[in-house]
Design an enzyme around this catalytic site. Sequence first.
Site, PDB file in Angstrom:
ATOM      1  N   ASP A   5      -1.147 -16.249  86.683  1.00 45.10           N
ATOM      2  CA  ASP A   5      -1.188 -15.570  85.850  1.00 45.10           C
ATOM      3  C   ASP A   5      -2.502 -14.560  85.546  1.00 45.10           C
ATOM      4  O   ASP A   5      -3.383 -14.609  86.680  1.00 45.10           O
ATOM      5  CB  ASP A   5      -1.909 -16.865  84.517  1.00 45.10           C
ATOM      6  N   HIS A  23       3.948 -13.110  89.587  1.00 42.47           N
ATOM      7  CA  HIS A  23       3.731 -13.542  88.103  1.00 42.47           C
ATOM      8  C   HIS A  23       4.602 -14.784  87.575  1.00 42.47           C
ATOM      9  O   HIS A  23       4.260 -15.327  86.719  1.00 42.47           O
ATOM     10  CB  HIS A  23       3.876 -12.831  87.165  1.00 42.47           C
TER      11      HIS A  23
END
Length: 479
Positions: free
Chosen positions: A456, A452
């Site tokens: 995204d 992450h």
Amino acid sequence: MAKIDVIMPQMGESIAEGTLSRWIKKVGEPIKRDEPIFEISTDKVDAEIPAPTAGVLAEILVQEGETVAVQTVVARIETDASAAAEKPKPPAAPSPGAPAPQKPATPAGAPPAPLAPAPAMPPKTGSREAEPVTQDVRAVSDATGGNGAVESMEERLQRKSTPLVRKMAAEHKVDISAIPGSGLAGRVTKNDILSYIQSGEAEQAAGHRGSGVVPTAPGVGSDRAITVPPPRGPAALPAAATVDPWEGDRVEPWSRIRKLTADHMVMSRRVSPHVNTVFEVDYTRVAQIRAKRKEEYAERGVNLTFLAFIAKVVADNLRKHPLLNAAVSGESTLLRRDINLGIAVALEWGLIVPVIKHADELSLLGIARAINDLGERARTKKLSPDEVQKGTFTITNPGVFGSVIGTPIINQPQAAILCVGSITKQPAVVTVDGSDMIAIRTMGMLSLAFDHRIVDGADADRFMADVKVSLQQFTDSGV
């Protein structure tokens, strides 16, 4: 009779050492040229090493379990050769070949002399990393007080670092023993220490100074020890935590591959914030094409599996979604040019991930053939280290064991890993001519674990949506 040296081979550009894990032949046994005689383990792969010549195994110089530098003589084979071939061999003879082993100043990158030093000699073994060992003086603290000591190869391996890493540790006041290493023999690499520093743990540790010594690189403050806190927090747990066995328990020490896997997994979970997304896929179209083409592929020596279709679709879609084919470097994102698919292979003794290089340039047949070939050679220990390096994206397939889905750990330094769940026939709602009905479809789950920091949720889901559509609309033209 003449004796030919058998050396520890360099199984890859970055590999400086190898562990002799098993002797396949015993002293006195006849050997054919290219017949496997011993097995080695490196930080990249296990492999069987063939004999350089035919003859009889005369001497074994390195025992099972020993780790030695590349080019070290591990055995000698007695061959049927003329007596003249024996004369230049003894190192003490004043022959033209004699000066070679007497040049300790030879650059580390130069070709090795015909006679490598015996494993029991001091650390200058001729490997690229051996030369700095004798020059590295570190502060040592013990019960009798601190004093300077010359570091041996064993000590260096125990400290699991190189001069560059030690210099970085000194600059950032980091205790190297608190960092799980992903390099050779668990050694802490540059990427490991960078990830540790970026994670903020280094700053936290620096604010709570305690006892402990971080060695410095030669010539960079090597005359002083830097006081830093002892290993603390989650990073130190894997090395420290032990459990007492109960009566009747069996203790099985970890193999090298198990230790490396464990260290790599702990490091990955600590470095990357893992997020998972799961998609259900209708493989009915793929199943129809597979049934139609399976016999044709079998005639060409290739087993056409669902995994081949998935790998083909993933490789094609990674070009459209470069963030999934990337890596983190400091505070930058490396967008890989090449698409190299790692395919996880479960072995009886562990897990290995051979890599299909330039997978996006291969047809379905090419990918299916590569999966078959790499999987078979992984199980028979025939892979070279280059074939398990430079992966940019990994696919793991626990579905073959019946697992519906999984949430795998990212294979560092990659940004994502795809997990393939079991593929089975199931009742599903389908729409035909505007009407909904229940039909038997071939269904399965795909999950994606992604980093992450650079990927995204929207990026991951777009990629997965494209993979799903590509599988559900796969056509014969893609075969």
